[in-house]
Design a protein around this motif. Structure first.
Motif, PDB file in Angstrom:
ATOM      1  N   ASN A  39       0.839  -0.989   0.205  1.00 21.86           N
ATOM      2  CA  ASN A  39       0.144   0.122  -0.152  1.00 21.86           C
ATOM      3  C   ASN A  39       0.713   1.241  -0.208  1.00 21.86           C
ATOM      4  N   SER A  57       5.853  11.803  -9.697  1.00 23.20           N
ATOM      5  CA  SER A  57       4.131  11.997 -10.018  1.00 23.20           C
ATOM      6  C   SER A  57       3.781  11.066 -11.525  1.00 23.20           C
ATOM      7  N   SER A  61       2.606   7.166 -11.022  1.00 20.05           N
ATOM      8  CA  SER A  61       0.654   8.193 -11.190  1.00 20.05           C
ATOM      9  C   SER A  61       0.018   6.280 -12.528  1.00 20.05           C
ATOM     10  N   THR A  64      -0.445   3.721 -11.129  1.00 20.89           N
ATOM     11  CA  THR A  64      -1.098   3.385 -10.065  1.00 20.89           C
ATOM     12  C   THR A  64      -2.800   3.528 -10.041  1.00 20.89           C
ATOM     13  N   THR A  65      -2.532   4.411 -11.206  1.00 19.90           N
ATOM     14  CA  THR A  65      -4.133   5.143 -12.374  1.00 19.90           C
ATOM     15  C   THR A  65      -5.200   4.407 -11.553  1.00 19.90           C
ATOM     16  N   HIS A  68      -4.989   1.857  -7.694  1.00 21.25           N
ATOM     17  CA  HIS A  68      -5.158   2.447  -6.766  1.00 21.25           C
ATOM     18  C   HIS A  68      -6.896   3.689  -6.322  1.00 21.25           C
ATOM     19  N   LYS A  69      -6.984   3.847  -5.581  1.00 25.77           N
ATOM     20  CA  LYS A  69      -8.659   4.436  -5.344  1.00 25.77           C
ATOM     21  C   LYS A  69      -8.100   6.338  -5.402  1.00 25.77           C
ATOM     22  N   LYS A  70      -7.415   6.487  -4.666  1.00 27.65           N
ATOM     23  CA  LYS A  70      -7.329   7.846  -5.130  1.00 27.65           C
ATOM     24  C   LYS A  70      -5.373   7.841  -5.263  1.00 27.65           C
ATOM     25  N   ALA A  71      -4.653   9.348  -6.003  1.00 22.85           N
ATOM     26  CA  ALA A  71      -3.752   9.358  -6.487  1.00 22.85           C
ATOM     27  C   ALA A  71      -2.607   9.504  -5.450  1.00 22.85           C
ATOM     28  N   PRO A  73       0.260  10.292  -3.535  1.00 22.70           N
ATOM     29  CA  PRO A  73       0.684  11.952  -2.755  1.00 22.70           C
ATOM     30  C   PRO A  73       1.884  12.094  -3.331  1.00 22.70           C
ATOM     31  N   SER A 128      -0.695  12.617 -11.116  1.00 25.06           N
ATOM     32  CA  SER A 128      -1.444  13.811 -10.074  1.00 25.06           C
ATOM     33  C   SER A 128      -0.739  15.416 -10.547  1.00 25.06           C
TER      34      SER A 128
END
Length: 386
Positions: A39, A57, A61, A64-65, A68-71, A73, A128
């Motif tokens: 994770n 980034s 990205s 994982t785009t 993963h549920k969100k970008a 950071p 992101s």
């Protein structure tokens, strides 16, 4: 009746990288971004450059785009100032003025996978932090404190594969809106393991321990922009301990000698790598398809899987002493200390070629998995092409 077992929880991992002047950082990000066992909480850049931020980034990205549920950071080192002003990130690129052979890759990956103007850009699947927006990255200290405060106690593994400046600032940080704990207590509560790629054992001098100093000449002819040996010494000499802080975690050092002869990356470029893979492209730009040392992929592979069949702790040092760094020049020395039982030095259990084959296999497996995920069902492969 067979009772179903809950799947093993994924390990919470943070990567702190100096992505800029060597492509093995990109390979390490590929491993961390595509492992089904991880994770990935966040990626931190300890080499302050707009292109380092944008490339990190873009790479993360890309992989994982769709998984993963969100970008994920991105945080970046910000040099402390007396008046609190933020120093803009420099538009610095890599130029090999030592060997005149290695190529620049960070700005190319950042633009090709992050700019809407690039013919390689895939609408709706950009990074992101897009091209031209590096200043949108988090301050490293703020992002560290946010991610740690949100994590379960004793659940976070940090893999430092570059300079230790971000960790030094975190260690010295005070309470804020994310946590009432100062940095030292926050680390003690949340971090289970710190992995540091750097140092020589039993003693020596390593680039990651001194190279961010303003007096250090870099490959591109520029200078360091960080804290240098003082930041390194702060982390290694003053990190929380079981004796003083009740910290239950451990520190594992991956010395320069461990990954230097583990050569990887060529398979991703020359043979089976998918078209348009950003890390495959980075290896091509940097080393023209040649295999490269795997200092950082080795450290991250250990961070993901632990010792297993590839690694062991070097019995000459592990569990019977601690690392120490001279704040004047960044040199390090292993010091005998019978009270310190939680510091270890990593070594290979098998030969270099076996570890290299496993890393290359994971490079290809991760890149191919991302290609399938990005293509979607019943559609042709999406993304940039070579």
């Amino acid at each position: 009746m067979v009772l179903s077992q809950d799947p093993k929880p994924k390990k919470n991992l943070i990567i702190d990288t100096d992505l800029f002047s060597d492509v093995d950082d990109a390979g390490a990000l590929l491993l961390a971004s595509t492992s089904p066992h991880i994770n990935l909480l966040g990626v931190f850049v300890n080499k302050p450059s707009t292109y380092s931020v944008l490339a990190a980034s873009a790479i993360v990205s890309y992989y994982t785009t769709h998984s993963h549920k969100k970008a994920i950071p991105i945080g970046v080192f910000r040099h402390p100032t007396n008046d609190g002003t933020v120093i803009p990130l420099p538009h610095t690129t890599f130029l090999d003025v030592v060997y005149w052979h290695l190529g620049e890759f960070a700005s190319k990956i950042a633009y090709q996978f992050g700019s809407p103007s690039s013919p390689d850009h895939v609408k709706g699947e950009g990074p992101s932090i897009p091209w031209g927006h590096a200043e949108d990255a988090w301050s490293a200290v703020s992002l560290y404190r946010k991610l740690l405060s949100e994590a379960d106690d004793e659940s976070v593994t940090i893999a430092s594969i570059g300079f230790l400046d971000n960790l030094s600032l975190l260690l010295d940080s005070g309470p804020d809106s994310f946590s009432s704990l100062p940095g030292r207590e926050l680390i003690s509560a949340k971090v289970a393991e710190l992995i540091i790629m750097g140092g020589r054992y039993p003693e020596g001098r390593s680039w990651n321990f001194f190279g961010s100093h303003p007096d250090s000449t870099h490959h591109n002819g520029g200078r360091g922009l960080g804290l240098g040996p003082k930041g390194t010494a702060n982390v290694i000499n003053n990190w929380p301990t079981p004796q003083e802080d009740g910290w239950k975690g451990k520190v594992v050092y991956v010395g320069d000698e461990v990954g230097g002869n583990v050569l990887t990356g060529a398979e991703l470029v020359k043979k089976m790598g998918p078209k348009g893979d950003p890390v495959g492209r980075a290896y091509r730009y940097y080393a023209y398809g040649e295999a490269r040392p795997s200092w950082d992929p080795v450290a991250v592979l250990y961070a993901i899987d632990g010792l297993r069949e590839l690694f062991k702790y070097d019995e000459r040092y592990s569990g019977c002493g601690r690392n120490w760094v001279d704040e004047r020049d960044g040199s390090n020395k292993w010091v005998w200390d019978e009270e310190t039982k939680n510091q270890f030095v990593l070594a290979l259990k098998v030969d270099n070629e076996t570890v290299a084959r496993e890393i290359d296999r994971l490079f290809l497996e991760g890149a191919l998995r991302a290609t399938v995920e990005r293509a979607g069902p019943m559609s042709e492969e999406a993304g940039p092409k070579f």
